[in-house]
Design a protein around this motif. Structure first.
Motif, short mmCIF file in Angstrom:
data_model
loop_
_atom_site.label_atom_id
_atom_site.label_comp_id
_atom_site.label_asym_id
_atom_site.label_seq_id
_atom_site.Cartn_x
_atom_site.Cartn_y
_atom_site.Cartn_z
N ILE A 257 0.84 -1.21 0.00
CA ILE A 257 0.00 0.00 0.00
C ILE A 257 0.86 1.25 0.00
O ILE A 257 0.59 2.22 -0.74
CB ILE A 257 -0.94 -0.02 1.23
N ILE A 258 1.94 1.28 0.81
CA ILE A 258 2.82 2.44 0.86
C ILE A 258 3.49 2.67 -0.49
O ILE A 258 3.60 3.81 -0.97
CB ILE A 258 3.88 2.26 1.97
N LEU A 259 3.94 1.57 -1.14
CA LEU A 259 4.57 1.70 -2.46
C LEU A 259 3.57 2.10 -3.53
O LEU A 259 3.95 2.68 -4.56
CB LEU A 259 5.24 0.37 -2.84
N MET A 260 2.31 1.82 -3.31
CA MET A 260 1.29 2.17 -4.30
C MET A 260 1.01 3.67 -4.33
O MET A 260 0.62 4.24 -5.36
CB MET A 260 0.00 1.41 -3.99
N ILE A 261 1.24 4.36 -3.19
CA ILE A 261 0.94 5.80 -3.10
C ILE A 261 1.76 6.61 -4.10
O ILE A 261 1.20 7.37 -4.90
CB ILE A 261 1.14 6.29 -1.65
N PRO A 262 3.12 6.52 -4.12
CA PRO A 262 3.87 7.29 -5.13
C PRO A 262 3.55 6.86 -6.55
O PRO A 262 3.63 7.67 -7.49
CB PRO A 262 5.33 7.01 -4.76
N THR A 263 3.18 5.57 -6.70
CA THR A 263 2.81 5.10 -8.05
C THR A 263 1.56 5.83 -8.54
O THR A 263 1.47 6.25 -9.71
CB THR A 263 2.56 3.59 -8.02
N VAL A 264 0.56 5.99 -7.66
CA VAL A 264 -0.68 6.69 -8.02
C VAL A 264 -0.39 8.16 -8.34
O VAL A 264 -0.88 8.71 -9.34
CB VAL A 264 -1.71 6.56 -6.89
N VAL A 265 0.43 8.82 -7.48
CA VAL A 265 0.76 10.24 -7.70
C VAL A 265 1.49 10.41 -9.03
O VAL A 265 1.19 11.29 -9.83
CB VAL A 265 1.60 10.78 -6.53
N ALA A 293 5.62 12.82 1.00
CA ALA A 293 4.81 13.33 2.10
C ALA A 293 3.61 12.41 2.36
O ALA A 293 3.34 12.04 3.52
CB ALA A 293 4.33 14.75 1.79
N ILE A 294 2.91 12.05 1.28
CA ILE A 294 1.74 11.18 1.46
C ILE A 294 2.17 9.79 1.96
O ILE A 294 1.53 9.21 2.83
CB ILE A 294 0.94 11.06 0.14
N SER A 295 3.28 9.28 1.40
CA SER A 295 3.79 7.97 1.86
C SER A 295 4.19 8.03 3.33
O SER A 295 3.95 7.10 4.09
CB SER A 295 5.00 7.55 1.02
N GLY A 296 4.82 9.18 3.73
CA GLY A 296 5.20 9.34 5.13
C GLY A 296 3.99 9.34 6.04
O GLY A 296 4.02 8.73 7.13
N ILE A 297 2.92 10.04 5.61
CA ILE A 297 1.68 10.03 6.39
C ILE A 297 1.13 8.61 6.50
O ILE A 297 0.68 8.18 7.57
CB ILE A 297 0.64 10.98 5.76
N GLY A 298 1.19 7.87 5.38
CA GLY A 298 0.71 6.48 5.40
C GLY A 298 1.52 5.61 6.35
O GLY A 298 0.96 4.80 7.11
N VAL A 299 2.86 5.76 6.33
CA VAL A 299 3.71 4.99 7.24
C VAL A 299 3.38 5.32 8.69
O VAL A 299 3.30 4.44 9.54
CB VAL A 299 5.20 5.27 6.94
#
Length: 308
Positions: A257-265, A293-299
């Motif tokens: 899920i964390i790796l998917m965030i930068p992929t979506v952006v 930033a979004i990945s950091g929030i997710g982590v």
């Protein structure tokens, strides 16, 4: 191999067959088989029954011969099944007593040494049967102690690394205990049948009967205890393995899920449409910053939920 034993304050080996002699046959060859069947005239049905590795403990009478089959433990050379049980046939008629076993076991030789050390004589055929039954129970207990050491070793291995091989080792030990339990139950039933024989019960040594009963019960109870402990241990470690698998899958899912965030952006800003950043010299860094930033929030959220 056939050996002859004479009772003289213990069992002592002799070269020839004599009166009231114990004839011990272990894995007989063709010539020894002929001697048993033709010269001693042992019923062939008895011989074939004892040759069956799965034969159950029982008592039978045919043509004046008395057959008593009991099961004894032995140590194998098979790593997958280190301990097993085999039938031993005790046949007697008049002054002839023959034991026949198709598996090499430590019990018989140890029994002879024990009678010599204790200067224990043999009164009659049933006295020898009961003493061999007592010796078999003692050897069950000896092997159970060795099995207990194997259980502890397997438990130590499982604490360090949970592998299929370690669980399979416990399964193999459990199979040994199942054979032990089945054999001991059969020997116990046989013991009570011998004990209640009307024609011979008056000649039995009451102390010997008591000793046989105590050792049989102790061996049965000990085997049941080890079997229950092993079953509970296997269930516990199976649950641990399942739980560890769930933890691993949870972590892998969180990472995905964390790796998917930068992929979506990156997918949004990588489209071939105007997005107000196509002419910006800092567009790449802005996209990277947003993704981080979004990945950091997710982590942070996953850590808070204990998903990492």
């Amino acid at each position: 191999m056939i050996r002859f034993y004479k009772s003289q304050d213990g069992l002592f080996s002799t070269d020839i067959q004599g009166k009231n002699c114990w004839i011990s046959a272990v894995s007989p060859n063709q010539e020894e088989t002929r001697y048993l069947l033709e010269e001693l005239q042992i019923p062939e049905a008895f011989y074939n029954d004892i040759a069956d590795i799965d034969e159950r403990p029982r008592i039978e009478i045919e043509n004046g011969w008395v057959l008593i089959i009991l099961r004894v433990p032995f140590k194998t050379n098979d790593a997958k099944l280190p301990y097993n049980t085999a039938p031993i046939g005790l046949m007697f008629k008049d002054d002839v007593f023959v034991s026949l076993c198709f598996q090499d076991c430590e019990l018989l030789e140890d029994f002879v040494i024990y009678t010599q050390r204790k200067k224990a004589g043999i009164n009659d055929s049933f006295d020898l049967v009961l003493k061999l039954l007592l010796s078999s129970s003692i050897w069950f207990l000896k092997y159970l102690k060795q099995i207990n050491l194997l259980i502890k070793a397997a438990e130590d291995n499982l604490e360090k690394s949970i592998r299929n091989e370690d669980l399979q080792q416990l399964l193999q030990i459990e199979k040994c205990l199942v054979y032990f339990i089945t054999s001991l139950k059969g020997n116990d039933v046989l013991f009570h049948r011998i004990k209640n024989l009307k024609n011979f019960k008056e000649t039995y040594n009451p102390e010997l009967l008591e000793d046989v009963g105590i050792e049989l019960r102790q061996a049965e109870e000990t085997t049941n205890i080890y079997s229950n402990i092993l079953t509970g241990m296997m269930d516990a470690y199976a649950s641990v393995i399942s739980n560890n698998l769930n933890v691993i899958m949870k972590r892998l899912t969180s990472i995905s899920i964390i790796l998917m965030i930068p992929t979506v952006v990156a997918s949004f800003y990588g489209m071939n449409v105007p997005n107000n950043l196509e002419n910006n010299s800092f567009g790449l860094w802005i996209v990277l910053a947003v993704s981080i930033a979004i990945s950091g929030i997710g982590v942070f959220l996953f850590k808070k939920k204990n998903l990492f």
